[in-house]
Motif scaffolding. Structure first.
Motif, mmCIF file in Angstrom:
data_model
loop_
_atom_site.group_PDB
_atom_site.id
_atom_site.type_symbol
_atom_site.label_atom_id
_atom_site.label_comp_id
_atom_site.label_asym_id
_atom_site.label_seq_id
_atom_site.Cartn_x
_atom_site.Cartn_y
_atom_site.Cartn_z
ATOM 1 N N ALA A 7 0.785 -1.180 0.047
ATOM 2 C CA ALA A 7 0.055 0.149 0.035
ATOM 3 C C ALA A 7 0.917 1.274 -0.003
ATOM 4 O O ALA A 7 0.580 2.291 -0.563
ATOM 5 C CB ALA A 7 -0.935 -0.106 1.157
ATOM 6 N N VAL A 8 1.807 1.141 0.927
ATOM 7 C CA VAL A 8 2.596 2.484 1.053
ATOM 8 C C VAL A 8 3.574 2.608 -0.669
ATOM 9 O O VAL A 8 3.403 3.561 -1.104
ATOM 10 C CB VAL A 8 3.869 2.189 2.077
ATOM 11 N N LEU A 9 3.912 1.356 -0.972
ATOM 12 C CA LEU A 9 4.633 1.615 -2.490
ATOM 13 C C LEU A 9 3.786 1.888 -3.558
ATOM 14 O O LEU A 9 4.131 2.704 -4.421
ATOM 15 C CB LEU A 9 5.173 0.156 -2.636
ATOM 16 N N GLY A 13 4.291 5.435 -5.357
ATOM 17 C CA GLY A 13 4.301 5.147 -6.947
ATOM 18 C C GLY A 13 3.318 6.188 -7.504
ATOM 19 O O GLY A 13 3.375 6.790 -8.827
ATOM 20 N N THR A 14 2.073 6.354 -6.853
ATOM 21 C CA THR A 14 1.211 7.162 -7.527
ATOM 22 C C THR A 14 1.695 8.732 -7.505
ATOM 23 O O THR A 14 1.475 9.575 -8.529
ATOM 24 C CB THR A 14 -0.113 7.087 -6.751
ATOM 25 N N LEU A 15 2.313 9.275 -6.345
ATOM 26 C CA LEU A 15 2.883 10.587 -6.067
ATOM 27 C C LEU A 15 4.005 10.791 -7.259
ATOM 28 O O LEU A 15 4.009 11.667 -8.024
ATOM 29 C CB LEU A 15 3.401 10.630 -4.861
ATOM 30 N N VAL A 16 4.627 9.558 -7.690
ATOM 31 C CA VAL A 16 5.857 9.736 -8.505
ATOM 32 C C VAL A 16 5.197 9.758 -9.978
ATOM 33 O O VAL A 16 5.436 10.557 -10.746
ATOM 34 C CB VAL A 16 6.789 8.270 -8.451
ATOM 35 N N ARG A 17 4.155 9.013 -10.387
ATOM 36 C CA ARG A 17 3.505 9.063 -11.693
ATOM 37 C C ARG A 17 3.050 10.492 -11.777
ATOM 38 O O ARG A 17 3.049 11.076 -12.822
ATOM 39 C CB ARG A 17 2.496 8.067 -11.682
ATOM 40 N N LEU A 18 2.160 11.002 -10.905
ATOM 41 C CA LEU A 18 1.569 12.120 -10.792
ATOM 42 C C LEU A 18 2.597 13.468 -11.089
ATOM 43 O O LEU A 18 2.368 14.392 -11.791
ATOM 44 C CB LEU A 18 0.615 12.445 -9.793
ATOM 45 N N GLY A 19 3.714 13.352 -10.237
ATOM 46 C CA GLY A 19 4.702 14.276 -10.314
ATOM 47 C C GLY A 19 5.517 14.319 -11.781
ATOM 48 O O GLY A 19 5.499 15.402 -12.453
ATOM 49 N N ALA A 144 5.536 -0.259 -11.979
ATOM 50 C CA ALA A 144 4.499 0.648 -12.528
ATOM 51 C C ALA A 144 2.965 0.670 -12.087
ATOM 52 O O ALA A 144 2.280 1.368 -12.033
ATOM 53 C CB ALA A 144 4.265 0.161 -14.060
ATOM 54 N N ARG A 145 3.163 -0.305 -10.844
ATOM 55 C CA ARG A 145 1.808 -0.387 -10.149
ATOM 56 C C ARG A 145 1.414 0.888 -9.240
ATOM 57 O O ARG A 145 2.394 1.293 -8.412
ATOM 58 C CB ARG A 145 1.681 -1.442 -9.210
ATOM 59 N N THR A 146 0.663 1.570 -9.354
ATOM 60 C CA THR A 146 -0.137 2.928 -8.839
ATOM 61 C C THR A 146 -1.380 2.767 -8.405
ATOM 62 O O THR A 146 -2.194 2.058 -9.000
ATOM 63 C CB THR A 146 0.362 3.909 -9.530
ATOM 64 N N ARG A 147 -1.830 3.700 -7.710
ATOM 65 C CA ARG A 147 -3.405 3.840 -7.252
ATOM 66 C C ARG A 147 -4.047 4.780 -8.378
ATOM 67 O O ARG A 147 -3.325 5.692 -8.983
ATOM 68 C CB ARG A 147 -3.442 4.435 -5.998
ATOM 69 N N LEU A 148 -5.130 4.497 -8.676
ATOM 70 C CA LEU A 148 -5.993 5.727 -9.404
ATOM 71 C C LEU A 148 -5.151 5.577 -10.740
ATOM 72 O O LEU A 148 -5.402 6.551 -11.328
ATOM 73 C CB LEU A 148 -6.033 6.916 -8.883
ATOM 74 N N ALA A 149 -5.065 4.346 -11.309
ATOM 75 C CA ALA A 149 -4.582 4.316 -12.431
ATOM 76 C C ALA A 149 -5.278 3.531 -13.551
ATOM 77 O O ALA A 149 -5.823 2.408 -13.037
ATOM 78 C CB ALA A 149 -2.997 3.581 -12.342
#
Length: 170
Positions: A7-9, A13-19, A144-149
């Motif tokens: 969950a933390v990863l 990952g989501t923050l990295v992707r959005l950034g 590549a696994r992120t939330r809201l994707a």
């Protein structure tokens, strides 16, 4: 040894992707809004034949915007991250060769670009910034696994840019 949870990863990952998406969307939008300046920025690197400068200056902001949209929505995330990494390596090489050749240019990375006065270059900062963005792309290539994707909603699969191992599924 501390090992972050899935969950933390996923959140990281989501923050990295959005950034990284924000970087491409801002950069591409600025370049697209001032095509003449983008042309001058690409030409200032003095590495492309004159006949190629205009197509590159036209395509570059469109590519950046496309990468930004793919990353924003988390669609083909791994592929978008890999293309991002290649583009960032090209940018780093472009700035490094300009520095090595003694050119005095602004990179044009976020608008502007072209010739600047002696002492006005910021090559080390530009390279370090792009290396930082490259690290973000590297994270998404590896994980590549992120939330809201959209990738997650479509299901895992390398054809969609995301590969989820058996360990990640559990």
């Amino acid at each position: 040894m501390f090992r972050p949870s899935q969950a933390v990863l996923d959140v990281v990952g989501t923050l990295v992707r959005l950034g990284l998406a924000a970087v491409w969307l801002v950069s591409g939008s600025i370049k697209l809004s001032d095509a003449g300046q983008t042309y001058l920025a690409v030409k200032a690197y003095d590495v492309l034949p004159d006949g190629v400068v205009h197509p590159v200056a036209t395509a570059l902001p469109l590519l950046e915007l496309a990468l930004g949209v793919f990353l924003l929505f988390g669609l083909v995330t791994r592929i978008a991250a890999a293309v991002s990494a290649v583009l960032l390596v090209v940018f780093i090489a472009g700035v490094a060769q300009s520095w090595a050749r003694g050119l005095t240019i602004d990179c044009g990375c976020f608008g502007g670009g072209g010739q600047v006065a002696d002492g006005q270059t910021q090559y080390p900062q530009e390279i370090l910034r792009d290396v930082g963005f490259l690290v973000l792309a590297g994270w998404l290539i590896v994980r590549a696994r992120t939330r809201l994707a959209v990738d997650g909603w479509l299901g895992a699969g390398s054809a969609r840019g995301e590969y989820v191992t058996e360990a990640e599924r559990t």
